[in-house]
Enzyme design. Structure first.
Site, PDB file in Angstrom:
ATOM      1  N   ASP A 162      13.499  90.051  46.408  1.00 29.52           N
ATOM      2  CA  ASP A 162      13.167  90.730  45.165  1.00 29.52           C
ATOM      3  C   ASP A 162      13.665  89.953  43.946  1.00 29.52           C
ATOM      4  O   ASP A 162      12.878  89.414  43.171  1.00 29.52           O
ATOM      5  CB  ASP A 162      13.749  92.141  45.174  1.00 29.52           C
ATOM      6  CG  ASP A 162      13.463  92.905  43.908  1.00 29.52           C
ATOM      7  OD1 ASP A 162      12.281  93.010  43.534  1.00 29.52           O
ATOM      8  OD2 ASP A 162      14.418  93.399  43.277  1.00 29.52           O
ATOM      9  N   LYS A 165       4.912  89.586  43.160  1.00 30.61           N
ATOM     10  CA  LYS A 165       5.792  88.721  43.938  1.00 30.61           C
ATOM     11  C   LYS A 165       6.798  89.597  44.708  1.00 30.61           C
ATOM     12  O   LYS A 165       7.072  90.730  44.298  1.00 30.61           O
ATOM     13  CB  LYS A 165       6.493  87.705  43.031  1.00 30.61           C
ATOM     14  CG  LYS A 165       7.260  88.343  41.845  1.00 30.61           C
ATOM     15  CD  LYS A 165       8.608  88.799  42.265  1.00 30.61           C
ATOM     16  CE  LYS A 165       9.251  89.870  41.531  1.00 30.61           C
ATOM     17  NZ  LYS A 165      10.142  90.734  42.175  1.00 30.61           N
ATOM     18  N   ALA A 200       3.157 102.489  41.253  1.00 28.82           N
ATOM     19  CA  ALA A 200       4.481 101.870  41.225  1.00 28.82           C
ATOM     20  C   ALA A 200       5.099 101.927  39.831  1.00 28.82           C
ATOM     21  O   ALA A 200       4.396 101.917  38.816  1.00 28.82           O
ATOM     22  CB  ALA A 200       4.388 100.418  41.695  1.00 28.82           C
ATOM     23  N   LEU A 234       2.362  97.099  45.718  1.00 24.70           N
ATOM     24  CA  LEU A 234       2.884  97.865  46.847  1.00 24.70           C
ATOM     25  C   LEU A 234       4.158  97.222  47.386  1.00 24.70           C
ATOM     26  O   LEU A 234       4.463  96.063  47.070  1.00 24.70           O
ATOM     27  CB  LEU A 234       1.824  97.938  47.946  1.00 24.70           C
ATOM     28  CG  LEU A 234       0.514  98.647  47.579  1.00 24.70           C
ATOM     29  CD1 LEU A 234      -0.518  98.463  48.685  1.00 24.70           C
ATOM     30  CD2 LEU A 234       0.765 100.125  47.303  1.00 24.70           C
ATOM     31  N   ARG A 251      13.637  98.535  48.025  1.00 28.54           N
ATOM     32  CA  ARG A 251      14.294  97.230  48.135  1.00 28.54           C
ATOM     33  C   ARG A 251      15.298  97.191  49.286  1.00 28.54           C
ATOM     34  O   ARG A 251      15.663  96.114  49.743  1.00 28.54           O
ATOM     35  CB  ARG A 251      15.023  96.894  46.828  1.00 28.54           C
ATOM     36  CG  ARG A 251      14.105  96.602  45.660  1.00 28.54           C
ATOM     37  CD  ARG A 251      14.903  96.497  44.366  1.00 28.54           C
ATOM     38  NE  ARG A 251      14.066  96.109  43.254  1.00 28.54           N
ATOM     39  CZ  ARG A 251      13.323  96.946  42.543  1.00 28.54           C
ATOM     40  NH1 ARG A 251      13.313  98.234  42.861  1.00 28.54           N
ATOM     41  NH2 ARG A 251      12.606  96.511  41.533  1.00 28.54           N
ATOM     42  N   ARG A 281      -0.964 107.019  47.960  1.00 25.45           N
ATOM     43  CA  ARG A 281      -0.893 107.775  49.209  1.00 25.45           C
ATOM     44  C   ARG A 281      -0.699 109.265  48.934  1.00 25.45           C
ATOM     45  O   ARG A 281      -1.091 110.104  49.729  1.00 25.45           O
ATOM     46  CB  ARG A 281       0.243 107.233  50.073  1.00 25.45           C
ATOM     47  CG  ARG A 281      -0.070 105.885  50.709  1.00 25.45           C
ATOM     48  CD  ARG A 281       1.141 105.320  51.417  1.00 25.45           C
ATOM     49  NE  ARG A 281       2.207 104.971  50.474  1.00 25.45           N
ATOM     50  CZ  ARG A 281       3.380 104.477  50.816  1.00 25.45           C
ATOM     51  NH1 ARG A 281       3.654 104.298  52.097  1.00 25.45           N
ATOM     52  NH2 ARG A 281       4.279 104.177  49.907  1.00 25.45           N
ATOM     53  N   HIS A 340       1.935  93.984  51.258  1.00 23.86           N
ATOM     54  CA  HIS A 340       1.178  93.003  50.468  1.00 23.86           C
ATOM     55  C   HIS A 340       0.087  92.323  51.287  1.00 23.86           C
ATOM     56  O   HIS A 340      -1.054  92.197  50.840  1.00 23.86           O
ATOM     57  CB  HIS A 340       2.119  91.940  49.896  1.00 23.86           C
ATOM     58  CG  HIS A 340       2.888  92.409  48.707  1.00 23.86           C
ATOM     59  ND1 HIS A 340       3.686  91.568  47.967  1.00 23.86           N
ATOM     60  CD2 HIS A 340       2.986  93.639  48.124  1.00 23.86           C
ATOM     61  CE1 HIS A 340       4.233  92.252  46.977  1.00 23.86           C
ATOM     62  NE2 HIS A 340       3.833  93.508  47.065  1.00 23.86           N
ATOM     63  N   TYR A 389      -6.268 103.917  49.242  1.00 25.49           N
ATOM     64  CA  TYR A 389      -6.437 102.543  48.770  1.00 25.49           C
ATOM     65  C   TYR A 389      -7.818 102.016  49.155  1.00 25.49           C
ATOM     66  O   TYR A 389      -8.476 101.323  48.371  1.00 25.49           O
ATOM     67  CB  TYR A 389      -5.369 101.630  49.381  1.00 25.49           C
ATOM     68  CG  TYR A 389      -3.936 102.054  49.128  1.00 25.49           C
ATOM     69  CD1 TYR A 389      -3.571 102.701  47.951  1.00 25.49           C
ATOM     70  CD2 TYR A 389      -2.944 101.790  50.075  1.00 25.49           C
ATOM     71  CE1 TYR A 389      -2.259 103.085  47.722  1.00 25.49           C
ATOM     72  CE2 TYR A 389      -1.631 102.161  49.854  1.00 25.49           C
ATOM     73  CZ  TYR A 389      -1.294 102.804  48.682  1.00 25.49           C
ATOM     74  OH  TYR A 389       0.010 103.177  48.465  1.00 25.49           O
TER      75      TYR A 389
END
Length: 386
Positions: free
Chosen positions: A205, A123, A38, A100, A193, A63, A105, A84
């Site tokens: 977010d 978060k 990420a 992720l 998002r 991935r 999550h 993962y």
């Protein structure tokens, strides 16, 4: 000439936070693997780990194996996994960082707990409050640690604001107004998002920051959502409603009201810079903080006391202004403070601050309250079953 010294300190601090000193590693340093490659990972984990003697980022899985290898080479990560699950199954990894997409999550945190890994969880913790509750219950059963990464909570600047508000010197709190917005173009239109299936939405977010700060400053939970409205995102549909931005007004105990505004694409030219602020109105004055999310880069705290001239403070590390003392340097980012606490807790040491499981659960309950009131509804629950 004070401004000259302030400017030099600003430049030096921001350079160091991007180029932190490399600490020699302890023999028993915590070995952390990151799930995915990420964009937040370098800032949230890799850079903070460089200056922490008790942490080594030892593995990455993605991935796309090619992307994982490229990410590992760029950031000096020695091991790469093609999935993962392979990373979780490795006995040489003590903990994982889970950045992720929101919709993943729950599944991968539960799988990490099953593999006896501690989890630093980005978060928002999950798509729903029920999922968050189950994560922390399972972690307690397995005897592993899960921490939701509300990194701003560890910075001395926000603790100073909370200290002022809760000291009573300004009287009872009457109203709070928080905002976190960015101009149009800040995020690409195909950003995750804006993917409802992955738990997208601005309230999930950006909105969680002012909401979390308000709850923490008041040490209370919202009684109700007086009003809430959402601006639909370009990907929003009737079956998958998704907000580009949300505004809400909340009612708290003792007749306190709080507003929050979040927007991931405020139209130009009305906004050309991010807005990150919180204002707290009290009976005998007010407190304002600019940039409560990332105060290390730059911030200030202005206090208006009734009948007195305003005062402005900048708190980059623990000092005489604050009663609470933190380990750290003025260049430590919020993520560096957070990593210190995460490692301390795992190693049986008392961290300077800790965010509880109950706090994370209550946070998601409040998010759901706002989404229901705005008509957007809660995000889709994971289909994963343990």
């Amino acid at each position: 000439m004070t401004w000259v010294f302030d400017f030099i300190a600003l430049v030096k601090r921001n350079y160091t936070l991007q180029h932190p000193p490399v600490a020699p590693k302890d023999d028993d340093a915590l070995r952390i693997g990151t799930l995915g490659a990420a964009r937040i990972t370098p800032e949230a984990l890799i850079l903070p780990a460089r200056s922490h003697p008790g942490v080594v980022v030892t593995a990455v899985a993605a991935r796309n194996p090619a992307r994982a290898r490229e990410f590992a080479q760029k950031h000096g990560i020695p091991r790469v996994f093609d999935s993962y699950q392979e990373l979780l199954d490795d006995p040489d990894i003590d903990a994982v960082y889970n950045p992720l997409p929101n919709g993943l999550h729950y599944e991968w945190t539960m799988k990490a707990i099953t593999a006896w890994k501690h989890v630093l969880l980005e978060k928002p913790s999950c798509n729903t409050a029920d999922e968050t509750r189950r994560i922390f219950q399972y972690a307690e059963e397995k005897g592993v640690l899960v921490l939701e990464a509300f990194h701003y909570r560890w910075h001395p600047a926000v603790h100073r604001v909370r200290e002022i508000v809760q000291s009573g010197e300004l009287g009872a709190v009457k109203r709070l107004d928080g905002a976190l917005t960015v101009p149009s173009g800040w995020f690409p239109r195909d950003d995750v998002r804006y993917d409802w299936t992955m738990g997208g939405g601005c309230m999930m977010d950006m909105g969680v920051y002012p909401l979390s700060f308000i709850r923490w400053l008041l040490d209370a939970e919202p009684i109700s959502v007086i009003s809430a409205s959402a601006i639909p995102a370009h990907t929003s549909t009737l079956s998958a409603p998704l907000d580009r931005g949300t505004t809400a007004l909340l009612s708290f105990p003792n007749d306190v009201t709080a507003s929050l505004t979040c927007d991931s694409a405020t139209p130009l030219p009305w906004e050309i810079m991010p807005k990150v602020e919180m204002k707290i109105e009290c009976e005998r004055g007010s407190v304002y903080i600019l940039n409560f999310v990332q105060p290390t880069a730059y911030h200030y705290v202005t206090v208006h006391r009734q009948g007195k001239r305003p005062t402005t403070e900048k708190i980059y590390s623990s000092g005489p202004l604050s009663q609470k003392k933190f380990k750290g340097e003025d260049w430590w980012t919020t993520y560096r403070y957070q990593l210190e606490a995460f490692v301390d807790k795992i190693r049986g040491r008392e961290p300077d601050y800790w965010m509880s499981a109950e706090d994370s659960i209550k946070q998601m309950e409040a998010v759901e309250m706002i989404y229901r009131k705005s008509g957007m509804g809660v995000r889709p629950a994971s289909t994963y079953t343990l």
